[in-house]
Design a protein around this motif. Structure first.
Motif, PDB file in Angstrom:
ATOM      1  N   ASP A 124     -13.483  26.674 -68.442  1.00  0.00           N
ATOM      2  CA  ASP A 124     -14.327  27.793 -68.021  1.00  0.00           C
ATOM      3  C   ASP A 124     -13.783  28.458 -66.757  1.00  0.00           C
ATOM      4  OD1 ASP A 124     -16.700  29.336 -68.584  1.00  0.00           O
ATOM      5  OD2 ASP A 124     -17.609  28.396 -66.811  1.00  0.00           O
ATOM      6  N   GLU A 125     -13.261  27.662 -65.840  1.00  0.00           N
ATOM      7  CA  GLU A 125     -12.724  28.191 -64.580  1.00  0.00           C
ATOM      8  C   GLU A 125     -11.435  28.981 -64.798  1.00  0.00           C
ATOM      9  OE1 GLU A 125     -12.366  24.645 -62.241  1.00  0.00           O
ATOM     10  OE2 GLU A 125     -14.459  24.750 -61.552  1.00  0.00           O
ATOM     11  N   GLN A 126     -10.722  28.712 -65.883  1.00  0.00           N
ATOM     12  CA  GLN A 126      -9.439  29.368 -66.131  1.00  0.00           C
ATOM     13  C   GLN A 126      -9.568  30.665 -66.925  1.00  0.00           C
ATOM     14  OE1 GLN A 126      -7.087  26.326 -68.010  1.00  0.00           O
ATOM     15  NE2 GLN A 126      -6.819  25.186 -66.113  1.00  0.00           N
ATOM     16  N   ILE A 127     -10.765  30.993 -67.362  1.00  0.00           N
ATOM     17  CA  ILE A 127     -10.943  32.193 -68.182  1.00  0.00           C
ATOM     18  C   ILE A 127     -10.881  33.438 -67.318  1.00  0.00           C
ATOM     19  CG2 ILE A 127     -12.602  33.477 -69.597  1.00  0.00           C
ATOM     20  CD1 ILE A 127     -13.520  30.815 -70.739  1.00  0.00           C
ATOM     21  N   ASP A 128      -9.996  34.348 -67.675  1.00  0.00           N
ATOM     22  CA  ASP A 128      -9.920  35.672 -67.049  1.00  0.00           C
ATOM     23  C   ASP A 128     -10.448  36.662 -68.085  1.00  0.00           C
ATOM     24  OD1 ASP A 128      -9.287  38.164 -66.016  1.00  0.00           O
ATOM     25  OD2 ASP A 128      -7.210  37.646 -65.518  1.00  0.00           O
ATOM     26  N   ILE A 129     -11.748  36.907 -68.044  1.00  0.00           N
ATOM     27  CA  ILE A 129     -12.389  37.703 -69.081  1.00  0.00           C
ATOM     28  C   ILE A 129     -11.844  39.123 -69.143  1.00  0.00           C
ATOM     29  CG2 ILE A 129     -14.377  38.479 -67.733  1.00  0.00           C
ATOM     30  CD1 ILE A 129     -14.324  37.338 -71.434  1.00  0.00           C
ATOM     31  N   ASN A 130     -11.398  39.672 -68.026  1.00  0.00           N
ATOM     32  CA  ASN A 130     -10.839  41.028 -68.049  1.00  0.00           C
ATOM     33  C   ASN A 130      -9.532  41.078 -68.843  1.00  0.00           C
ATOM     34  OD1 ASN A 130     -12.927  42.247 -66.549  1.00  0.00           O
ATOM     35  ND2 ASN A 130     -12.032  41.452 -64.660  1.00  0.00           N
ATOM     36  N   ALA A 131      -8.673  40.097 -68.627  1.00  0.00           N
ATOM     37  CA  ALA A 131      -7.420  40.045 -69.378  1.00  0.00           C
ATOM     38  C   ALA A 131      -7.688  39.794 -70.855  1.00  0.00           C
ATOM     39  CB  ALA A 131      -6.506  38.968 -68.804  1.00  0.00           C
ATOM     40  N   SER A 133     -10.368  40.571 -72.500  1.00  0.00           N
ATOM     41  CA  SER A 133     -10.998  41.776 -73.062  1.00  0.00           C
ATOM     42  C   SER A 133      -9.956  42.793 -73.509  1.00  0.00           C
ATOM     43  CB  SER A 133     -11.944  42.416 -72.044  1.00  0.00           C
ATOM     44  OG  SER A 133     -13.011  41.548 -71.761  1.00  0.00           O
ATOM     45  N   ARG A 134      -8.915  42.956 -72.733  1.00  0.00           N
ATOM     46  CA  ARG A 134      -7.856  43.885 -73.126  1.00  0.00           C
ATOM     47  C   ARG A 134      -7.205  43.443 -74.451  1.00  0.00           C
ATOM     48  NH1 ARG A 134      -7.469  43.789 -67.521  1.00  0.00           N
ATOM     49  NH2 ARG A 134      -5.898  42.162 -67.467  1.00  0.00           N
TER      50      ARG A 134
END
Length: 143
Positions: A124-131, A133-134
Motif C-alpha cells: 500500500d505504501e508503494q502505490i503511486d496512484i498518479n502514475a 492512473s496514467r
C-alpha cells in the motif's frame, strides 16, 4: 461484488474468520488460491468456475499459458466455512502468503485478496496512484 477492507487475525491452527459481508456472498463453500503479488485470492464458486474456464481455454502449446494455469490451478483449494464463520487455510497457502497473525481482506469486485498485514502495508505504501492512473488510460479506463 466484493468491496471494502477488513482486518482480522489467523489463529495458530490456521483458522481465519471471514468478514460477514463477504460470507453473505461467498456462501458456505468457496475457492481459495495462490494470488498475485504474494497474497491469496478468494473466489465464489461461480466466479472460480468462470476463471477456470478461461484458464482451460489457454493454448497448451504456449509455455507461459501452461505456467499461468499451473500457478492458479495447482494452488487452489475448496474451503468450507465452519459454524463460527471460519475457514481452515491450508498450510501451503499460509506459507505462500506469509499469513502468521494479522491479516487484511480486500474486496476487489469479483474476488477478495487475503494479505498478511505486513505485506499489505508495504504494498500500500508503494502505490503511486498518479502514475498508475496514467497507465490505466492506456487500457481505456478514465474517471
Amino acid at each position: 461484488m466484493f468491496k471494502g477492507r477488513y482486518n482480522h487475525t489467523i489463529d495458530p491452527k490456521g483458522r481465519l474468520s471471514i468478514p460477514s459481508k463477504y460470507r453473505e456472498i461467498l456462501g458456505d463453500e468457496f475457492v481459495l488460491s495462490k494470488g498475485m503479488d504474494g497474497c491469496l485470492f478468494v473466489y465464489a464458486n461461480a466466479e472460480w468456475d468462470a476463471f477456470e474456464a478461461k484458464l482451460s481455454s489457454l493454448p497448451l502449446i504456449n509455455e507461459d499459458a501452461r505456467k499461468f494455469a499451473r500457478f492458479f490451478l495447482s494452488g487452489a483449494q475448496t474451503v468450507t466455512v465452519d459454524k463460527q464463520g471460519r475457514i481452515l487455510v491450508p498450510q501451503d497457502l499460509r506459507d505462500f502468503a506469509g499469513l502468521e497473525k494479522d491479516v487484511v481482506f480486500a474486496g476487489l469486485g469479483s474476488r477478495i485478496e487475503v494479505w498478511s498485514a505486513d505485506k499489505w502495508k508495504t504494498n500500500d505504501e508503494q502505490i503511486d496512484i498518479n502514475a498508475i492512473s496514467r497507465g490505466m488510460a492506456d487500457l481505456g479506463l478514465t474517471i
